[in-house]
Design a protein around this motif. Structure first.
Motif, PDB file in Angstrom:
ATOM      1  N   LYS A  26       0.818  -1.211   0.000  1.00 33.19           N
ATOM      2  CA  LYS A  26       0.000   0.000   0.000  1.00 33.19           C
ATOM      3  C   LYS A  26       0.852   1.263   0.000  1.00 33.19           C
ATOM      4  N   GLY A  27       2.175   1.103  -0.107  1.00 30.57           N
ATOM      5  CA  GLY A  27       3.063   2.265  -0.145  1.00 30.57           C
ATOM      6  C   GLY A  27       3.372   2.858   1.207  1.00 30.57           C
ATOM      7  N   ILE A  28       3.253   2.047   2.263  1.00 29.28           N
ATOM      8  CA  ILE A  28       3.478   2.528   3.623  1.00 29.28           C
ATOM      9  C   ILE A  28       4.731   1.894   4.211  1.00 29.28           C
ATOM     10  N   LYS A  29       5.682   2.719   4.614  1.00 26.64           N
ATOM     11  CA  LYS A  29       6.888   2.245   5.291  1.00 26.64           C
ATOM     12  C   LYS A  29       6.542   1.862   6.726  1.00 26.64           C
ATOM     13  N   VAL A  30       7.362   1.001   7.322  1.00 23.70           N
ATOM     14  CA  VAL A  30       7.091   0.507   8.673  1.00 23.70           C
ATOM     15  C   VAL A  30       8.348   0.596   9.525  1.00 23.70           C
ATOM     16  N   ILE A  31       8.198   1.140  10.740  1.00 27.71           N
ATOM     17  CA  ILE A  31       9.304   1.090  11.699  1.00 27.71           C
ATOM     18  C   ILE A  31       8.809   0.419  12.986  1.00 27.71           C
ATOM     19  N   PHE A  32       9.720  -0.329  13.611  1.00 26.62           N
ATOM     20  CA  PHE A  32       9.418  -1.054  14.843  1.00 26.62           C
ATOM     21  C   PHE A  32       9.962  -0.286  16.049  1.00 26.62           C
ATOM     22  N   ASP A  33       9.434  -0.631  17.214  1.00 21.79           N
ATOM     23  CA  ASP A  33       9.975  -0.147  18.476  1.00 21.79           C
ATOM     24  C   ASP A  33      11.194  -0.981  18.839  1.00 21.79           C
ATOM     25  N   GLY A  34      12.320  -0.325  19.076  1.00 19.29           N
ATOM     26  CA  GLY A  34      13.531  -1.016  19.506  1.00 19.29           C
ATOM     27  C   GLY A  34      13.796  -0.744  20.970  1.00 19.29           C
ATOM     28  N   CYS A  79      22.717  -5.634  17.277  1.00 16.89           N
ATOM     29  CA  CYS A  79      22.892  -5.388  15.836  1.00 16.89           C
ATOM     30  C   CYS A  79      22.433  -6.595  15.023  1.00 16.89           C
ATOM     31  N   ASP A  80      22.674  -7.797  15.550  1.00 17.08           N
ATOM     32  CA  ASP A  80      22.167  -9.001  14.874  1.00 17.08           C
ATOM     33  C   ASP A  80      20.637  -9.046  14.899  1.00 17.08           C
ATOM     34  N   VAL A  81      20.038  -8.545  15.976  1.00 17.15           N
ATOM     35  CA  VAL A  81      18.579  -8.456  16.051  1.00 17.15           C
ATOM     36  C   VAL A  81      18.055  -7.550  14.940  1.00 17.15           C
ATOM     37  N   ILE A  82      18.716  -6.412  14.731  1.00 11.58           N
ATOM     38  CA  ILE A  82      18.295  -5.497  13.667  1.00 11.58           C
ATOM     39  C   ILE A  82      18.428  -6.174  12.307  1.00 11.58           C
ATOM     40  N   ARG A  83      19.523  -6.870  12.096  1.00 12.16           N
ATOM     41  CA  ARG A  83      19.691  -7.591  10.827  1.00 12.16           C
ATOM     42  C   ARG A  83      18.580  -8.616  10.645  1.00 12.16           C
ATOM     43  N   PHE A  84      18.214  -9.282  11.725  1.00 17.43           N
ATOM     44  CA  PHE A  84      17.134 -10.273  11.659  1.00 17.43           C
ATOM     45  C   PHE A  84      15.809  -9.606  11.306  1.00 17.43           C
ATOM     46  N   TRP A  85      15.521  -8.461  11.930  1.00 14.10           N
ATOM     47  CA  TRP A  85      14.267  -7.771  11.646  1.00 14.10           C
ATOM     48  C   TRP A  85      14.172  -7.356  10.179  1.00 14.10           C
ATOM     49  N   VAL A  86      15.302  -6.981   9.610  1.00 15.93           N
ATOM     50  CA  VAL A  86      15.289  -6.579   8.197  1.00 15.93           C
ATOM     51  C   VAL A  86      15.130  -7.800   7.294  1.00 15.93           C
ATOM     52  N   SER A  87      15.897  -8.856   7.568  1.00 14.99           N
ATOM     53  CA  SER A  87      15.836 -10.037   6.699  1.00 14.99           C
ATOM     54  C   SER A  87      14.521 -10.788   6.849  1.00 14.99           C
ATOM     55  N   GLU A  88      13.985 -10.824   8.064  1.00 20.05           N
ATOM     56  CA  GLU A  88      12.775 -11.606   8.323  1.00 20.05           C
ATOM     57  C   GLU A  88      11.497 -10.822   8.016  1.00 20.05           C
ATOM     58  N   PHE A  89      11.492  -9.524   8.361  1.00 15.81           N
ATOM     59  CA  PHE A  89      10.249  -8.758   8.258  1.00 15.81           C
ATOM     60  C   PHE A  89      10.326  -7.595   7.264  1.00 15.81           C
ATOM     61  N   ASP A  90      11.521  -7.278   6.777  1.00 18.13           N
ATOM     62  CA  ASP A  90      11.709  -6.186   5.826  1.00 18.13           C
ATOM     63  C   ASP A  90      11.337  -4.834   6.427  1.00 18.13           C
ATOM     64  N   VAL A  91      11.644  -4.635   7.706  1.00 19.74           N
ATOM     65  CA  VAL A  91      11.324  -3.380   8.388  1.00 19.74           C
ATOM     66  C   VAL A  91      12.168  -2.241   7.816  1.00 19.74           C
ATOM     67  N   ASP A  92      11.658  -1.018   7.888  1.00 20.85           N
ATOM     68  CA  ASP A  92      12.296   0.141   7.255  1.00 20.85           C
ATOM     69  C   ASP A  92      13.013   1.058   8.236  1.00 20.85           C
ATOM     70  N   GLY A  93      12.904   0.775   9.520  1.00 17.66           N
ATOM     71  CA  GLY A  93      13.562   1.627  10.500  1.00 17.66           C
ATOM     72  C   GLY A  93      13.179   1.223  11.903  1.00 17.66           C
ATOM     73  N   ILE A  94      13.755   1.925  12.884  1.00 19.13           N
ATOM     74  CA  ILE A  94      13.530   1.601  14.289  1.00 19.13           C
ATOM     75  C   ILE A  94      13.355   2.883  15.083  1.00 19.13           C
ATOM     76  N   ARG A  95      12.374   2.858  15.948  1.00 14.98           N
ATOM     77  CA  ARG A  95      12.243   3.904  16.971  1.00 14.98           C
ATOM     78  C   ARG A  95      12.918   3.377  18.232  1.00 14.98           C
ATOM     79  N   LEU A  96      13.956   4.048  18.693  1.00 17.98           N
ATOM     80  CA  LEU A  96      14.741   3.590  19.835  1.00 17.98           C
ATOM     81  C   LEU A  96      14.114   4.106  21.122  1.00 17.98           C
ATOM     82  N   ASP A  97      13.643   3.196  21.934  1.00 20.64           N
ATOM     83  CA  ASP A  97      13.020   3.547  23.200  1.00 20.64           C
ATOM     84  C   ASP A  97      14.050   4.193  24.133  1.00 20.64           C
ATOM     85  N   ALA A  98      13.630   5.297  24.794  1.00 22.49           N
ATOM     86  CA  ALA A  98      14.474   5.974  25.782  1.00 22.49           C
ATOM     87  C   ALA A  98      15.885   6.222  25.258  1.00 22.49           C
TER      88      ALA A  98
END
Length: 600
Positions: free
Chosen positions: A92-100, A169-188
């Protein structure tokens, strides 16, 4: 330029929106995330182009006590559900970022469980801060550790440990390879280690072009975090506070001053918002509900990336409670708002602003120039490549006219009303309805905009003009004299809507009188004190405040917390004027509570 420079964000707290249980029993997955799939079309319909969703991963309760960074919370479903959800957003043309959530883990995280089992022999002892086998906690672990925010449920990670850095950093790589996430919001992010953030930035540049890192930062010089080596953006709490209090106090000087203050930090693309999962809903926060319109006009037009928190586009309410944030994170049924874009004036306004934002590059990239400023009227320009877009807002109940310096165009159109005005001698003369705003763009090269349909008509009025060419002149001008009350489709419909069920819907039950962004003038409650401290403050700013140390920090007012922090600072040495200013600039109750608790 990158996708996030042009984004309009939608923010979802998924455990709340889906109505998930408050505690995780770690049972079979319940596929609640799939119930959010229809929201993707809604997000697109109201003009949002990116989604910040989280926390998502396995946790104990509210989502920030992470149990497993690689597994979708079983209350929401399984990893296939999340993979499909992100893919649908992308279609639908919507980028997605996860909470980190990388400051701390929950006690059920594998590394902490290993320490509980093997104690000093665990290879993960140094994954956490200050693990002490001579201490103990209320959980009777037989050891103590540094927590986050005063809660032993949240075990603070040692971000300086290379093993921890590599793991995240491996978690971030996993999120990209597994879910194709476009970014992260870093908590606190304001308490993240800077070397750790630099490592995260290097990983971001490795995993995906234009991978976005946005951090949660409450106060301070945002350029410390937003730069070429750490983060791309941070939460703009300074503007958040100014937007609601500048309207509640009829004080546009506060908002304009905040914009200049932020610009002095540099050319930062900050994440702008009027509410989120930690603060009261903007509709609750506003003394005059009709100010919903000018607040959001400013949110979408001031420098930065705008964001809408789920449900606030409908005008729902939510009050901060003393012991729970549940009222800020309600379960909603999208079917209850099926016709909102057509029938709910708040939603119609948000959708219109989303469309204007997408079609007006100057609002994404243009420079900022203040054109006119009084307590109740404010105008500024966003200039890009010879195109001047003009924004006008009015927090008075009556209409006001403005005479403003225009760009190189023969005619302008108000994108929210469809009204057209001619440029005469390089200026435009426009009328802004009471408690409203407009975005004026040159006709011709710019797209044609459809007015916001609000089922009300604007009557003819006569107005006294407020004229200003630049910021220096406006400071010398008196507040505009405005004519009899005017109504427009936007302002009148919002006023009418304040009496309808759809806008008055309350999703919170008020407990006590706690306010996460309490005004700094709030006075401490009367009571007997057995141990008090008085912090000296600049005479020009505040009187002396007495701190009742028998209170818990959560029960203190903003002023008491500020005074308590200064008193603690004084115990450690001289308190400079700059230190005092830093304390007084922080008016966020939760942030001050954590700050006061940080003193040993």
């Amino acid at each position: 330029m990158s996708w996030y420079n042009e984004a309009v964000f939608y923010h979802i707290y998924p455990l709340g929106l889906t109505g998930a249980p408050k505690q995780n029993e770690y049972g079979e997955p319940v596929h609640r995330l799939n119930t959010l799939l229809p929201w993707i079309d809604h997000i697109k319909e109201i003009g949002c182009t990116a989604l910040y969703i989280g926390p998502l991963f396995e946790s104990v309760g509210h989502g920030y006590e992470t149990t497993d960074y690689r597994k979708l919370d079983s209350r929401l479903g399984d990893n296939e559900d999340l993979k499909n959800f992100v893919a649908t957003c992308h279609e639908k043309g919507i980028k997605v970022i996860f909470d980190g959530v990388f400051n701390h883990t929950g006690r059920d995280f594998f590394a902490f469980k290993d320490i509980q089992e093997k104690r000093q022999n665990s290879p993960y002892v140094n994954w956490y801060c200050n693990v002490n086998f001579s201490g103990n906690t209320e959980y009777n672990d037989g050891f103590s550790y540094e927590n986050w925010g005063g809660y032993n449920l949240l075990v603070k990670l040692n971000q300086r440990n290379p093993d921890v850095q590599n793991y995240i950093c491996d978690v971030i790589r996993f999120w990209v390879s597994e879910f194709d996430v476009d970014g992260i919001r870093l908590d606190a992010a304001d308490v993240l280690d800077f070397d750790f953030m630099k490592q995260l930035r290097r990983t971001a540049e490795e995993v995906k072009p234009d991978f976005w890192l946005m951090g949660e930062v409450i106060h301070g010089d945002y350029s410390r975090w937003v730069n070429g080596s750490t983060l791309h953006s941070v939460t703009n709490y300074a503007l958040h506070k100014a937007l609601y209090s500048g309207h509640n106090d009829h004080n546009y000087f506060e908002i304009a001053h905040t914009v200049k203050y932020l610009q002095n930090m540099g050319d930062l693309d900050l994440y702008n918002f009027v509410d989120n999962h930690d603060v009261e809903r903007i509709y609750t926060k506003l003394s005059n509900k009709a100010h919903f319109a000018p607040v959001h006009v400013l949110l979408y037009t001031l420098p930065g990336v705008p964001s809408i928190y789920y449900g606030s586009e409908f005008g729902i309410e939510g009050r901060k409670e003393r012991t729970s944030d549940d009222s800020l994170r309600p379960a909603l049924n999208l079917a209850d708002y099926a016709d909102a874009v057509e029938k709910n004036p708040c939603t119609a306004l948000i959708a219109a602003l989303g469309k204007v934002r997408q079609n007006t590059p100057a609002l994404n990239y243009g420079s900022y120039a203040e054109l006119m400023l009084t307590n109740r009227q404010y105008a500024f320009a966003r200039d890009l490549d010879g195109v001047r877009v003009i924004v006008t807002v009015n927090n008075d109940d009556n209409a006001a006219s403005m005479d403003l310096a225009a760009g190189n165009a023969a005619e302008y159109v108000g994108t929210l009303t469809g009204e057209k005005v001619s440029v005469e001698n390089g200026r435009i003369h426009v009328t802004v309805a009471g408690n409203s705003g407009n975005i004026w763009v040159p006709t011709g090269d710019m797209p044609e905009y459809k007015p916001v349909e609000m089922n009300a008509k604007a009557p003819e009025t006569t107005n006294t003009t407020v004229k200003a060419d630049n910021a220096d002149q406006t400071k010398e001008e008196a507040a505009a004299t405005v004519a009899e009350q005017n109504t427009t489709p936007i302002s009148q419909a919002l006023k009418n809507a304040a009496n309808t069920d759809s806008i008055k819907e309350t999703v919170a039950t008020t407990v006590g009188n706690s306010d996460c962004t309490a005004n700094a003038s709030e006075k401490a409650a009367d009571g007997t004190t057995s141990n008090t401290t008085t912090a000296s403050e600049p005479a020009s700013e505040k009187s002396q405040i007495t701190v009742d140390w028998s209170k818990s920090p959560e029960d203190m007012t903003v002023e008491e917390l500020q005074a308590g922090i200064l008193a603690k600072m004084a115990n450690n040495g001289p308190v400079t004027d700059q230190m005092k200013k830093t304390v007084y600039d922080n008016i966020w109750h939760d942030s001050l509570v954590n700050w006061l608790k940080s003193f040993r």
